[in-house]
Design a protein around this motif. Structure first.
Motif, PDB file in Angstrom:
ATOM      1  N   ILE A 109       0.853  -1.185   0.000  1.00 30.58           N
ATOM      2  CA  ILE A 109       0.000   0.000   0.000  1.00 30.58           C
ATOM      3  C   ILE A 109       0.893   1.239   0.000  1.00 30.58           C
ATOM      4  CG2 ILE A 109      -1.666   1.365   1.315  1.00 30.58           C
ATOM      5  CD1 ILE A 109      -2.934  -1.056   0.078  1.00 30.58           C
ATOM      6  N   LEU A 110       0.603   2.166  -0.896  1.00 24.37           N
ATOM      7  CA  LEU A 110       1.325   3.445  -0.966  1.00 24.37           C
ATOM      8  C   LEU A 110       0.341   4.563  -0.629  1.00 24.37           C
ATOM      9  CD1 LEU A 110       3.945   5.025  -1.861  1.00 24.37           C
ATOM     10  CD2 LEU A 110       2.872   5.183  -4.122  1.00 24.37           C
ATOM     11  N   LYS A 111       0.769   5.489   0.246  1.00 22.97           N
ATOM     12  CA  LYS A 111      -0.103   6.612   0.603  1.00 22.97           C
ATOM     13  C   LYS A 111       0.736   7.777   1.105  1.00 22.97           C
ATOM     14  CE  LYS A 111      -1.110   4.107   4.906  1.00 22.97           C
ATOM     15  NZ  LYS A 111      -2.192   3.493   5.729  1.00 22.97           N
ATOM     16  N   VAL A 114      -4.562   6.864  -1.403  1.00 24.02           N
ATOM     17  CA  VAL A 114      -4.216   5.487  -1.033  1.00 24.02           C
ATOM     18  C   VAL A 114      -4.357   4.585  -2.258  1.00 24.02           C
ATOM     19  CG1 VAL A 114      -4.745   3.538   0.470  1.00 24.02           C
ATOM     20  CG2 VAL A 114      -5.010   5.877   1.324  1.00 24.02           C
ATOM     21  N   ILE A 115      -3.262   3.921  -2.627  1.00 19.11           N
ATOM     22  CA  ILE A 115      -3.303   3.027  -3.788  1.00 19.11           C
ATOM     23  C   ILE A 115      -2.529   1.743  -3.498  1.00 19.11           C
ATOM     24  CG2 ILE A 115      -3.497   4.938  -5.442  1.00 19.11           C
ATOM     25  CD1 ILE A 115      -0.540   4.463  -6.125  1.00 19.11           C
ATOM     26  N   ILE A 116      -2.801   0.714  -4.300  1.00 21.08           N
ATOM     27  CA  ILE A 116      -2.046  -0.538  -4.240  1.00 21.08           C
ATOM     28  C   ILE A 116      -0.967  -0.505  -5.310  1.00 21.08           C
ATOM     29  CG2 ILE A 116      -2.152  -3.031  -4.590  1.00 21.08           C
ATOM     30  CD1 ILE A 116      -5.011  -2.984  -3.585  1.00 21.08           C
ATOM     31  N   VAL A 117       0.255  -0.894  -4.931  1.00 20.53           N
ATOM     32  CA  VAL A 117       1.332  -1.037  -5.922  1.00 20.53           C
ATOM     33  C   VAL A 117       1.748  -2.510  -5.953  1.00 20.53           C
ATOM     34  CG1 VAL A 117       2.168   1.324  -5.755  1.00 20.53           C
ATOM     35  CG2 VAL A 117       3.069  -0.383  -4.194  1.00 20.53           C
ATOM     36  N   GLU A 118       1.967  -3.015  -7.148  1.00 20.12           N
ATOM     37  CA  GLU A 118       2.315  -4.422  -7.314  1.00 20.12           C
ATOM     38  C   GLU A 118       3.718  -4.569  -7.890  1.00 20.12           C
ATOM     39  OE1 GLU A 118      -0.670  -6.408  -9.535  1.00 20.12           O
ATOM     40  OE2 GLU A 118      -2.290  -5.924  -8.140  1.00 20.12           O
TER      41      GLU A 118
END
Length: 347
Positions: A165-167, A177-181
């Motif tokens: 999770i990046l925020k 707030v986003i998901i990074v893969e």
């Protein structure tokens, strides 16, 4: 009792669901003198911290309908010394106005402030969760914070999970707030440039956090009072969104605390009280603490509706007990001081 709410402007109150309005209503209903102000209305006069406040007048009708109470409230404008209040309730929305706290430093020893100025200073951003000393990460997700792009790229590459999770460090309301893969790591540098800023600026800190399984199913908002949970609700994100915040399109469901959630509350409760954070909202996913909301935690109205309770009553009961205890201590001190003065006056 004399209570001052330092909050967002009255015209921004969303009467239908506003938590602060529930607290204000309860105070007025009990016959307390209630004043409202904003950080912009704090001032110093003759070296005394004061504020331009709007005081509820006796003409205000206290109905059980919150919308009606809000629309028909009557005020009188005054400039009053802040140390004259028995209690100051900090309910301004994030981000924290740190300069406003400086106006209140001189008041802190005379008036009960909730949440405490020191607590607000140390817990107003997402790094506060790291202060709970959960070295085994039983309750706190593995968290990294930096503005160093190379370091954050290395953290993502070395992460045992496939996503994180990046925020932004100082974001609120689910903003940013986003998901990074890992499989999309080639785009991560561009994301960091956007979040941190260009190289010519000081840059913004970001948080890169372990992805907690179940995050896509929402989170649990728990309201904590004096270190104990008093109510909770499950927040479900809108379709195609990872943010559970209601203002981001999510919705809520009734929730009963699990054994793991109760254990988490017991783990963090003592430190919250130690830091003067008497009324907070915590966000929990799968038994892990994601955030601690200390400025203006919401959820009272929704939890009330889901469970047919009135959490504002518990909060104001707590405040009344604190103020009465402080008054009794002052009176007891005066009595003991008089005994000593009388004894000293005898020849």
């Amino acid at each position: 009792m004399r209570i001052c709410f330092i909050m967002y402007p009255w015209e921004r109150v969303e009467a239908q669901m506003d938590s602060t309005l529930r607290l204000i209503h309860e105070c007025v209903k009990r016959g307390h003198m209630v004043a409202l102000t904003t950080p912009n209305n704090l001032t110093i006069r003759n070296s005394v911290a004061q504020a331009y406040v709007d005081v509820f007048t006796k003409e205000t009708k206290v109905t059980n309908n919150f919308v009606s109470f809000y629309k028909n409230a009557k005020f009188k404008r005054c400039q009053l010394p802040l140390s004259g209040f028995d209690m100051i309730f900090m309910r301004d929305n994030p981000p924290l106005d740190t300069l406003a706290l400086n106006f209140l430093d001189s008041v802190d020893s005379h008036t009960f402030i909730m949440n405490s100025l020191n607590g607000l200073r140390i817990a107003n951003n997402k790094l506060y969760t790291s202060s709970f000393n959960d070295h085994e990460n039983r309750f706190i997700p593995v968290t990294h914070a930096s503005k160093n792009r190379e370091y954050l790229q290395r953290v993502l590459a070395e992460s045992p999970g496939d996503r994180m999770i990046l925020k932004p460090l100082n974001g609120f309301g689910g903003e940013g707030v986003i998901i990074v893969e890992k499989k999309a790591a080639s785009n991560f540098r561009s994301l960091l440039d956007f979040y941190i800023g260009n190289k010519n600026s000081k840059g913004n800190y970001v948080i890169l956090q372990e992805y907690v399984e179940g995050a896509d199913q929402g989170d649990v908002r728990i309201l904590m009072l004096n270190g104990e949970p008093i109510g909770a609700m499950r927040r479900i994100p809108a379709k195609g969104d990872i943010r559970s915040n209601v203002h981001a399109g999510g919705y809520v469901k009734k929730h009963v605390l699990s054994k793991d959630e109760k254990t988490l509350c017991k783990f963090i409760g003592p430190k919250l009280v130690e830091d003067g954070l008497y009324f907070v909202g915590i966000d929990v996913i799968n038994g892990k603490l994601i955030e601690v909301n200390v400025q203006s935690p919401g959820g009272i109205s929704r939890i009330n509706t889901l469970n047919k309770v009135k959490l504002q009553e518990k909060v104001i009961d707590f405040i009344e007990n604190i103020v009465i205890t402080r008054r009794n201590l002052i009176e007891h001190k005066k009595l003991l001081t008089k005994v000593i003065d009388d004894a000293n006056s005898i020849n």
